[in-house]
Write an enzyme that holds these catalytic residues in place. Structure first.
Site, PDB file in Angstrom:
ATOM      1  CB  VAL A   1      22.150 -28.642  12.373  1.00  0.00           C
ATOM      2  CG1 VAL A   1      23.593 -29.350  12.823  1.00  0.00           C
ATOM      3  CG2 VAL A   1      22.193 -28.807  10.797  1.00  0.00           C
TER       4      VAL A   1
ATOM      5  CG  ASP B   1      27.203 -31.581  14.462  1.00  0.00           C
ATOM      6  OD1 ASP B   1      27.885 -32.119  13.575  1.00  0.00           O
ATOM      7  OD2 ASP B   1      27.409 -30.389  14.535  1.00  0.00           O
TER       8      ASP B   1
ATOM      9  N   GLY C   1      27.705 -23.934   2.720  1.00  0.00           N
ATOM     10  CA  GLY C   1      27.720 -23.282   3.964  1.00  0.00           C
ATOM     11  C   GLY C   1      28.769 -22.160   4.049  1.00  0.00           C
ATOM     12  CG  PHE C   2      29.364 -17.060   4.374  1.00  0.00           C
ATOM     13  CD1 PHE C   2      29.864 -16.509   3.140  1.00  0.00           C
ATOM     14  CD2 PHE C   2      29.559 -16.583   5.411  1.00  0.00           C
ATOM     15  CE1 PHE C   2      30.513 -15.504   3.330  1.00  0.00           C
ATOM     16  CE2 PHE C   2      30.234 -15.439   5.565  1.00  0.00           C
ATOM     17  CZ  PHE C   2      30.826 -14.797   4.266  1.00  0.00           C
ATOM     18  CG  LEU C   3      29.934 -18.932   9.099  1.00  0.00           C
ATOM     19  CD1 LEU C   3      29.512 -19.377  10.623  1.00  0.00           C
ATOM     20  CD2 LEU C   3      30.484 -17.603   9.127  1.00  0.00           C
ATOM     21  CG  ASP C   4      33.568 -24.988   8.291  1.00  0.00           C
ATOM     22  OD1 ASP C   4      34.641 -24.951   8.567  1.00  0.00           O
ATOM     23  OD2 ASP C   4      32.596 -25.871   8.948  1.00  0.00           O
TER      24      ASP C   4
ATOM     25  NE  ARG D   1      27.909 -31.600  11.169  1.00  0.00           N
ATOM     26  CZ  ARG D   1      27.993 -30.171  10.995  1.00  0.00           C
ATOM     27  NH1 ARG D   1      28.132 -29.882   9.565  1.00  0.00           N
ATOM     28  NH2 ARG D   1      27.979 -29.417  11.722  1.00  0.00           N
TER      29      ARG D   1
ATOM     30  NE  ARG E   1      10.602 -30.970  26.003  1.00  0.00           N
ATOM     31  CZ  ARG E   1      11.027 -30.008  26.244  1.00  0.00           C
ATOM     32  NH1 ARG E   1      11.909 -29.263  25.786  1.00  0.00           N
ATOM     33  NH2 ARG E   1      10.044 -29.034  27.165  1.00  0.00           N
TER      34      ARG E   1
ATOM     35  CD  GLU F   1      32.152 -31.127  11.407  1.00  0.00           C
ATOM     36  OE1 GLU F   1      33.214 -30.661  10.871  1.00  0.00           O
ATOM     37  OE2 GLU F   1      31.144 -30.620  11.264  1.00  0.00           O
TER      38      GLU F   1
ATOM     39  N   PRO G   1      17.899 -22.330  12.865  1.00  0.00           N
ATOM     40  CG  PRO G   1      17.703 -20.376  13.832  1.00  0.00           C
ATOM     41  CD  PRO G   1      17.154 -21.055  12.397  1.00  0.00           C
TER      42      PRO G   1
ATOM     43  CG  ASP H   1      28.851 -24.352  13.624  1.00  0.00           C
ATOM     44  OD1 ASP H   1      29.363 -23.478  13.304  1.00  0.00           O
ATOM     45  OD2 ASP H   1      28.167 -25.275  12.873  1.00  0.00           O
TER      46      ASP H   1
ATOM     47  CB  SER I   1      26.884 -27.985  16.661  1.00  0.00           C
ATOM     48  OG  SER I   1      26.392 -29.411  16.795  1.00  0.00           O
TER      49      SER I   1
ATOM     50  CD  GLU J   1      31.800 -28.360   5.782  1.00  0.00           C
ATOM     51  OE1 GLU J   1      31.086 -27.592   6.238  1.00  0.00           O
ATOM     52  OE2 GLU J   1      32.023 -29.572   6.431  1.00  0.00           O
TER      53      GLU J   1
END
Length: 701
Positions: free
Chosen positions: A118, A254, A438-441, A322, A295, A256, A522, A610, A258, A413
């Site tokens: 992500v 993303d 996803g644990f956090l949200d 996203r 790049r 959203e 990550p 994030d 991040s 989430e």
């Protein structure tokens, strides 16, 4: 204040309008006037419906709050609680048996298992790195991380002892993934001539090019590079210079959590970068060691099979984008006197850009199946999933795309989605390609939904709670029950510590053993290392043997700290942990517009954070404040002490503005608002406050 131009009644930022008309619609040959009129008609249908869904969220939350107030102090009786949730429509009837019908899905999603990245869409360099992370050097990944159990490299150049340990470990990997005949080892391989490698299963070799041999194992490819002139290859008995693993099969660009995208300027940059990926011409120049490097996107890998047939493998991740959820609006466009829902804006513009890929206008191409892949976050229940399905129908009609060209990934989430996951999947059953956890949200919403039920357990204890275990198992089990295996991804969340790769290698294989055929990592390096797990485990075989899906009782068990008497030290420790994480992230978001970065935690361990970090931390503090576990004075004391720590952790950043030098500034004020106004925030989201303070900062406030 934005000066708008008007298109079919839509007030739009002039630069955004010009971008859409010239760079997005122009190559597609679209009638510009018809597009704007169709967009206006779409807003007329969906903007009011979007608003009604948000009002429905508030109504349900008000009813749940009142129920908890009426049952304060009483043990939670699941039968009574679930009957109440059904009565108010929070829980809905399970759909009849069904299987998803999604078609034209690329193999990276449907039939292959591997890592997923992500990446913040506003950072072109990071975006290019992630897109190019389809392939990664195993030698580099082992040499530069603690995934290799060997002495660290000696500073000051290439460490030959470390290098030898890397080569030995990589060849042990090859012994397992691509075994040789008669028990031979890759370490013993010498003088590979006439492309002769004695494989136990010759079918694993899919072909050669001038310098490499390509193998396949568990659906993933491995490239072994032979180069006698390379410093490593020159000292290798078989002249192997590197082993390159197919790594990040998919990447989510993303828009959203991040990124800090609060206005037309930010949205335009996001859309330009997405267009650059789709067209294949995104590039970014930067200085490294006094040299300017540029790049670009990587090309495909080409090889010839044993019969002389020419083949190629994609050089880049298959890209999702996203979009934002249903909550926020954005001043980039206005309709009917109001900012338009940002989720509708994203849906239209990112799909229009994706239509160039469907039309074959890109240098490389993204989907080989003619699909556009959009991840949709923060949907609450099947009504909101149905809204997204109908919106994507309308966008397809607007752009002249066949039905279900736009595929959707559903982020599981939010609590109402978890409790009604089968119905959510059913609402998008012909376009779904992805579910994940996803644990956090998810924990942030768990806290907010049951905010008035009582004080919550500490965050660390949450990871062993009944609801979380049920949530993770139900996501996989319900996905499998409805036919996602072989058609869609079932994903797991982020490994947040990019410097702790050794620990990741021990723990993250658990995601595969739980039935996930993708999981978030990550960095590109982490993707290469995590790819090893998919060689060790056949996820699709694991999925066949998983057990029954847990019921609702465990999922709806509220993680209250019933009967817990924390010491003053434990309370201070938890509060400091929350405040430090919150401040460390907020200060970069507000002051620098950085939505995702490696943020040191309270123990100085760098974590990729994030916006979900803020949701769980702010909601946890707000919950403890509400129930008297802590006081406002304690919160302010912790914020000030942790601001000093965060200032110290960022002392080497020339762009950093110390929190303690401006306690009335935007960043510190935003942090206080997130906590002290946390109870009243919609679903506990941080976006409304963050956007307001970031806009003020950008305006010079």
């Amino acid at each position: 204040m934005t000066d708008y131009v008007t298109r079919a009644g839509i007030e739009t930022d002039p630069q955004l309008a010009q971008f859409i008309e010239a760079e997005v619609l122009g190559p597609l040959g679209c009638d510009v006037d018809a597009f704007w009129q169709g967009f206006a008609d779409l807003l007329g249908r969906f903007a009011p419906r979007n608003a009604a869904l948000l009002q429905r969220r508030d109504e349900l939350q008000t009813q749940i709050d009142a129920w908890h107030e009426a049952h304060k102090g009483a043990p939670l009786a699941q039968d009574e609680y679930q009957a109440f949730l059904r009565e108010i429509g929070y829980l809905v009837r399970e759909p009849e048996a069904f299987t998803i019908g999604t078609e034209n899905v690329d193999p990276e999603i449907a039939t292959m298992a591997g890592p997923q990245l992500v990446v913040p869409i506003l950072n072109a360099r990071f975006l290019l790195n992630a897109a190019n992370a389809r392939w990664g050097s195993l030698y580099d990944a082992l040499y530069g991380t603690d995934a290799l159990d060997a002495q660290p490299a000696t500073p000051g150049g290439y460490d030959e002892l470390r290098g030898a340990a890397v080569v030995a470990e990589a060849k042990r990997f090859m012994d397992d993934a691509v075994p040789l005949t008669d028990g031979k080892k890759w370490a013993d391989l010498v003088d590979v001539e006439d492309k002769g490698i004695p494989l136990e299963d010759p079918a694993q070799c899919v072909g050669w090019n001038e310098g490499s041999c390509f193998f396949r194992h568990n659906g993933l490819h491995i490239e072994v590079v032979f180069d006698a002139k390379h410093p490593v290859g020159a000292t290798d008995p078989a002249n192997i210079a590197d082993i390159i693993l197919e790594s990040a099969l998919t990447t989510i660009a993303d828009c959203e959590d991040s990124v800090a995208a609060v206005d037309a300027e930010d949205k335009l940059l996001a859309y330009r970068n997405w267009l650059g990926v789709i067209r294949g011409d995104l590039e970014e120049s930067f200085d490294k060691g006094g040299r300017t490097l540029t790049r670009t996107l990587a090309g495909d890998k080409r090889f010839t099979d044993a019969q002389g047939g020419a083949h190629s493998l994609p050089g880049r991740s298959l890209m999702f984008v996203r979009n934002v959820g249903h909550l926020m609006t954005n001043p980039a466009m206005r309709w009917d006197g109001k900012e338009i829902p940002e989720g509708i804006l994203d849906g239209v513009v990112t799909s229009a850009i994706g239509a160039q890929d469907v039309a074959g206008l890109g240098k490389y191409g993204n989907s080989r199946c003619g699909s556009i892949y959009i991840v949709k976050p923060k949907m609450h229940g099947p009504e909101e999933c149905a809204f997204t399905n109908d919106l994507f129908d309308a966008v397809e009609d607007l752009l002249g795309l066949p039905r279900h060209t736009i595929k959707v990934g559903v982020m599981d989430e939010e609590r109402r989605t978890s409790a009604n996951l089968a119905a959510c999947i059913h609402a998008v059953k012909d376009r779904i390609v992805f579910i994940n956890t996803g644990f956090l949200d998810r924990t942030g919403d768990e806290i907010h939904t049951s905010m008035r039920a009582g004080p919550m357990m500490r965050k660390g204890a949450m990871k062993n709670s009944l609801w979380l275990k049920a949530y993770e198992a139900r996501n996989v089990g319900i996905g499998l029950r409805h036919g996602l295996s072989g058609r869609a991804q079932i994903g797991k969340g982020m490994w947040a510590a990019p410097d702790l790769m050794g620990q990741m290698m021990l723990e993250k294989i658990g995601h595969l053993r739980a039935g996930a055929n993708t999981a978030w990592v990550p960095s590109p390096t982490a993707a290469t290392l995590h790819a090893i797990h998919y060689h060790r485990e056949d996820v699709f075989e694991i999925q066949k043997g998983l057990g029954e899906v847990p019921g609702l009782d465990d999922l709806l068990t509220i993680p209250l700290a019933d009967g817990t008497n924390w010491s003053e030290g434990e309370i201070r420790e938890e509060l400091d942990n929350n405040c430090q994480g919150l401040l460390g992230y907020v200060v970069r978001w507000i002051d620098q517009g950085v939505g995702c970065s490696k943020v040191p935690d309270i123990n100085d361990v760098g974590l990729m954070e994030d916006r979900a970090t803020l949701r769980i931390s702010s909601q946890h503090i707000a919950n403890w404040l509400l129930h008297g576990v802590i006081t406002e004075d304690q919160v302010m004391d912790s914020l000030c002490r942790m601001a000093a720590k965060v200032d110290g952790q960022n002392a080497g950043d020339p762009f950093y503005q110390p929190l303690l030098e401006d306690e009335d500034g935007a960043a510190f004020s935003a942090a206080k608002d997130l906590i002290f106004k946390g109870v009243e925030q919609p679903s506990g989201y941080t976006e409304p406050l963050l956007h307001a303070w970031r806009r003020r900062k950008k305006a010079g406030g």
